[in-house]
Write an enzyme that holds these catalytic residues in place. Sequence first.
Site, PDB file in Angstrom:
ATOM      1  N   VAL A  88      30.881  52.219  18.273  1.00 15.50           N
ATOM      2  CA  VAL A  88      32.291  52.454  18.587  1.00 15.50           C
ATOM      3  C   VAL A  88      32.803  51.444  19.606  1.00 15.50           C
ATOM      4  CG1 VAL A  88      33.966  54.095  19.503  1.00 15.50           C
ATOM      5  CG2 VAL A  88      32.097  54.905  18.045  1.00 15.50           C
TER       6      VAL A  88
ATOM      7  N   GLY B 121      28.131  49.816  21.717  1.00 14.89           N
ATOM      8  CA  GLY B 121      27.414  50.122  20.477  1.00 14.89           C
ATOM      9  C   GLY B 121      28.386  50.115  19.314  1.00 14.89           C
TER      10      GLY B 121
ATOM     11  N   LYS C 239      27.226  70.580  16.756  1.00 16.00           N
ATOM     12  CA  LYS C 239      26.582  69.319  17.117  1.00 16.00           C
ATOM     13  C   LYS C 239      25.085  69.563  17.105  1.00 16.00           C
ATOM     14  CE  LYS C 239      28.073  65.169  18.577  1.00 16.00           C
ATOM     15  NZ  LYS C 239      29.229  64.428  18.051  1.00 16.00           N
TER      16      LYS C 239
END
Length: 366
Positions: A196, A194, A92
Amino acid sequence: MVELKEVELKKDKSVFGQISEYNHEKVVFCHDHETGLKAIIGIHNTVLGPALGGTRMWSYASEAEALDDVLRLSRGMTYKAAISGLNLGGGKAVIIGDAKKDKSEALIRRYGRFVKNLNGAYITAEDVGTTTKDMEYIKMETDHVAGLPEAMGGSGDPSPVTAYGTYMGMKAAAKRAFGTDSLEGKKISVQGVGHVGGYLVELLAKEKAQIFITDIYEDRLREISSKYNAKVIGMDEVYDLDVDIYSPCALGGTINDDTINRLKCKVVAGSANNQLREESVHGPALIQKGILYAPDFLINAGGLINVYSELQGYNRESAYAQTERIYGYTLDIFDLAEKEGIHTQLAATKLAEKRIQSIGKVKSTF
């Protein structure tokens, strides 16, 4: 130029202390004066394959907070790939800054150069604060990027698939908690609408659930509320609302010492990463409150599954079919947790680690 900045230390730990806490393989600090880029790339584990995970752009309160976030997120990606049966490791990245104000083509492309220099150990993709357009910019500098627009042969925005997987996990949790996986009439609070969260609300609306939404962006709230007849609630009110299901779909750590005593739900199932502030503390605490927790890295794996499909030769139907299996996986985790007398996040973690260890032994024999 790579510059290791002085980092405000979490709990008086050294930078290497923080990294070793989660057993990371590599953490790279990226800085470029000309573009203002400040980024951290975390590669947690590459036993199963190259580390794949999105790049998040966020206005962190401190560099220590950014480091903590990237370490927790990249570890979660390792478990997410492992439990989903993907041949990927966990990675990440975070870019420190306001995506609405600080982002530029030059900054994103400079970041792409840092990704390139990792020689394929890390493959980046879209996350909070970044878009498919940003992935296009990164592609100009490196091939180690996924989540590209469909016009470029990519899989496009992974958010719908992430939402679908979260929906499958939520339905499995409902089946376990209420005896039926139907969400019709269920009161569900969605924290964060947002990319998702918005798609998740759409799925819930189709099932005729009673939906309550909150978000930091007022315009987004108005849009989703109007489109799906969802009731807007306050940012802090979400923890006190009497609902059947609480769905965290924003940032992590919302299940903590303060909020856990306020929750009135029977199920927690959302797309946010690292929802439990301290897994060993708040996982058991949810059990004590009689709340069923759907492990975050399990039910939000749809986006990763979608991006992985892109690397293999994208097929949307196949990606959705594999994501649908999250329903069964979630029920299996609930059974394992009950059998072993442990909280569900730990059960999911143990299963993921078991696969990593077993494949690691296979690879070590040659």
